[in-house]
Design an enzyme around this catalytic site. Structure first.
Site, short mmCIF file in Angstrom:
data_model
loop_
_atom_site.label_atom_id
_atom_site.label_comp_id
_atom_site.label_asym_id
_atom_site.label_seq_id
_atom_site.Cartn_x
_atom_site.Cartn_y
_atom_site.Cartn_z
N SER A 222 0.84 -1.19 0.00
CA SER A 222 0.00 0.00 0.00
C SER A 222 0.88 1.25 0.00
O SER A 222 1.83 1.34 0.78
CB SER A 222 -0.88 -0.02 1.25
N ALA A 223 0.56 2.19 -0.87
CA ALA A 223 1.42 3.37 -1.03
C ALA A 223 1.36 4.33 0.16
O ALA A 223 2.37 4.94 0.52
CB ALA A 223 1.04 4.13 -2.31
N THR A 260 -9.82 1.41 -15.30
CA THR A 260 -8.84 2.39 -15.80
C THR A 260 -7.79 2.67 -14.73
O THR A 260 -8.13 2.98 -13.59
CB THR A 260 -9.57 3.69 -16.20
N CYS A 357 -8.14 0.87 12.16
CA CYS A 357 -9.51 0.44 11.88
C CYS A 357 -10.19 -0.12 13.12
O CYS A 357 -11.39 -0.11 13.23
CB CYS A 357 -9.54 -0.59 10.76
N1 PLP Z 1 -2.84 -4.72 5.73
C1 PLP Z 1 -2.22 -4.16 6.78
C2 PLP Z 1 -1.25 -4.97 7.56
C3 PLP Z 1 -2.48 -2.84 7.13
O1 PLP Z 1 -1.88 -2.28 8.19
C4 PLP Z 1 -3.42 -2.11 6.35
C5 PLP Z 1 -3.77 -0.71 6.71
O2 PLP Z 1 -3.75 -0.32 7.86
C6 PLP Z 1 -4.02 -2.73 5.25
C7 PLP Z 1 -3.71 -4.04 4.97
C8 PLP Z 1 -5.00 -2.01 4.38
O3 PLP Z 1 -4.32 -1.17 3.48
P1 PLP Z 1 -5.10 0.03 2.75
O4 PLP Z 1 -5.36 1.07 3.78
O5 PLP Z 1 -4.17 0.49 1.68
O6 PLP Z 1 -6.35 -0.56 2.18
#
Ligand code: PLP
Length: 412
Positions: A222-223, A260, A357
């Site tokens: 993830s960027a 896209t 989250c």
């Molecule tokens: N996987 C892990 C271990 C993460 O810490 C996170 C984000 O907190 C994600 C996946 C989800 O990534 P994204 O926010 O780019 O969807």
């Protein structure tokens, strides 16, 4: 501003306005600010070079060239053998979903494999794929980390058999920062013919991993965790890895992810990854020093503070990659995360009560429960994650803040 255009002065309880106060951001595991050079690299693709990367005329060819250059650059940084092993996605969540569903479905074609193994302290982006996999006829088994926060390869071997189609174990845990031995876990999975995916969202940019050498079949990235743009990610898919896309449409990304492409996002991610990789050793050594200072200070602040895992306990310098160098996880006895978090916020510090989250959840973190932490103690969890702007003064000031919270008569 109020609706009538007059400015309203918001006062903190302590009579200092929010804007007067220096903010100290200590939640880099949740997200990072966009690097100024990344923004510069993206800028042309947010304005002049706007073509659809799949169009055949000049505007499209320009966008396509930038997209493929970004793919090649990201593949190099990640240690992928070929650039077409990198698929651009909308982030870590999409990459995890694509890997879990796409590899389980394709890997089980023409055979009777019907089990998927995930660790019980995965991110929800992996865990929440289980109901869908179950509806498709798979049995999803969870393997627990030990109390030290690691998945031990022998524990994986004990649950592996020829029915397993896919194993997914994260590279670094986002709440406690333990770094899993993914190369060995991939090797054990391959012994029974299972595919191996790792969620490398938190590890990338902090811990070295050469994808080709590691042997993993797939990895998620993830960027926005590495000073790149939000809403952009990548799925590494080793050549010849069975995969059925769940995203159907125009067949972009060599039919593996329709839609896209986000050219500016891809360019930004590649630039962010390049910067992170080039400066990794120096910056991580710096952040590790700050982390170690905080780990040293916390028990001094109060004996009610318990480290979830101790990244310094018995760790030789050569094993420094066993824990994320920028993350400290701890619990405060008798004090709920939310109370601490809001107190810290008021004092100018942004910290997390576990993962981003989970922080709105009333349940204690599944990660802490997975490593066998006492439920009551888990309610008091806090995660502090450091980044490029963090200084030693910030760490000392944060410890001071915790100290003032814990010495309040009403709480102590
Ligand atoms: N996987 C892990 C271990 C993460 O810490 C996170 C984000 O907190 C994600 C996946 C989800 O990534 P994204 O926010 O780019 O969807």
């Amino acid at each position: 501003m109020c609706r009538d255009g007059t400015s309203q002065r918001i006062r903190w309880k302590s009579e200092v306005s929010e804007t007067d106060r220096k903010r100290v951001y200590l939640d880099y595991a949740a997200t990072t600010p966009l690097d100024a050079d990344v923004l510069e690299a993206m800028r042309p693709y947010l304005s002049d070079v706007f073509g659809n990367a799949n169009s055949l005329y000049r505007e499209g060819r320009e966008a396509h060239a930038a997209l493929e250059e970004a793919r090649g650059s990201l593949a190099r940084v990640l240690g992928a053998k070929r650039s077409n092993e990198v698929i651009f996605t909308s982030g870590g969540t999409e990459s995890d979903n694509a890997a879990l569903l796409g590899m389980a479905v394709a890997g089980a074609e023409g055979n009777s494999r019907n089990r998927v193994i995930v660790s019980s302290f995965e991110h929800h982006a992996v865990l929440e794929c289980a109901p869908t996999l179950a509806r498709l006829g798979y049995r999803v088994d969870r393997i627990a980390p030990r109390a030290d926060g690691f998945i031990h390869p022998d524990d994986l071997t004990a649950v592996l058999d020829e029915d397993v189609v896919l194993v997914s174990i994260m590279h670094a845990n986002n709440e406690i920062g333990t770094v899993q031995p993914v190369a060995e876990l991939a090797r054990r999975s391959h012994e029974v013919g299972a595919l191996f995916h790792t969620d490398a969202v938190q590890a990338f940019g902090k811990v070295g991993l050469d994808l080709e050498e590691s042997g993993v079949d797939a990895a998620s990235f993830s960027a926005h965790k590495v000073y790149g743009p939000k809403g952009t990610g990548a799925l590494y898919l080793r050549r010849r890895t069975p995969f059925r896309t769940q995203m159907r449409g125009g067949g972009q990304e060599a039919t593996r992810r329709s839609g896209t492409q986000n050219v500016a996002g891809a360019v930004g991610f590649a630039k962010a990854a390049e910067i992170a990789a080039a400066g990794r050793e120096v910056e991580m050594a710096r952040e590790r020093t700050l982390r170690d200072r905080l780990v040293f200070l916390l028990p001094e602040v109060s004996d009610r503070i318990h480290l979830t895992v101790d990244p310094m306990d018995g760790v030789e310098p050569s094993q420094s990659d066993l824990y994320l160098p920028n993350l400290v996880s701890f619990c405060i006895e008798g004090l709920e995360s939310e109370t601490t978090l809001l107190f810290c916020d008021e004092a100018g510090f942004a910290v997390s009560g576990g993962s981003a989250c989970a922080s709105r959840s009333l349940e204690p973190s599944h990660v802490l429960l997975a490593i066998g932490m006492d439920r009551d103690l888990a309610f008091g969890s806090l995660r502090v994650s450091l980044g490029r702007a963090t200084t030693m003064e910030d760490i000392d000031a944060f410890a001071e803040t915790l100290s003032s919270l814990l010495s309040r008569p009403v709480l102590s």
